[in-house]
Design an enzyme around this catalytic site. Structure first.
Site: not given
Length: 158
Positions: A55, A57, A88
């Protein structure tokens, strides 16, 4: 909000859009800022890397930690184009930045087909009541690494 916060948030949103245009992954972007400078700028790369943890992040945290040569983001701020998912958010807490800003919310993401509510609802349940069959085995054996950790005097705490 300060002008610099809006600037860095716009950068995270730009990363998300670029990510889509390049076909790298989903519509998410994140930047990590330290001392007024972007030290990491990453998008979501789940589909291009076949990595469900890639992801925006998490990618940005990994990159920023490499740049800093440290596993914590002390005195850093994370700007995310969307409210972080549970994974995240956990990674962000572990990284210990001084602040997190996000643009779109989790309900906005759900409307686009990225609904994290199932995971958010599973997390507070006792492990054995979650939808994912979960079993605890060899607990006493599992304690040995922690006992060894506690006995180490010259360890790096985190």
């Amino acid at each position: 909000m300060h002008d610099f916060d809006a600037h860095f948030m716009q950068e995270a949103i730009s990363v998300a859009i670029e990510n889509l245009e390049k076909g790298i992954g989903g519509p998410f972007g994140a930047v990590v800022v330290k001392d007024g400078e972007i030290i990491a700028r990453c998008g979501n790369s789940v589909t291009s890397t076949n990595d469900p943890t890639a992801h925006a992040e998490v990618n940005a945290i990994r990159e920023a930690c490499k740049v800093l040569g440290h596993f914590q983001l002390d005195d850093c701020t994370i700007y995310s184009s969307c409210e972080p998912c549970p994974m995240c958010l956990g990674a962000i807490y572990w990284a210990r930045p001084k602040a997190l800003y996000f643009a779109a919310g989790r309900d906005d993401a759900a409307l686009a087909g990225f609904d994290d509510s199932y995971i958010y609802n599973q997390i507070p349940l006792p492990p054995f009541n979650r939808a994912l069959p979960t079993f605890q085995i060899l607990q006493q054996e599992g304690l040995k690494p922690f006992q060894k950790w506690q006995a180490i005097e010259a360890k790096i705490e985190y």
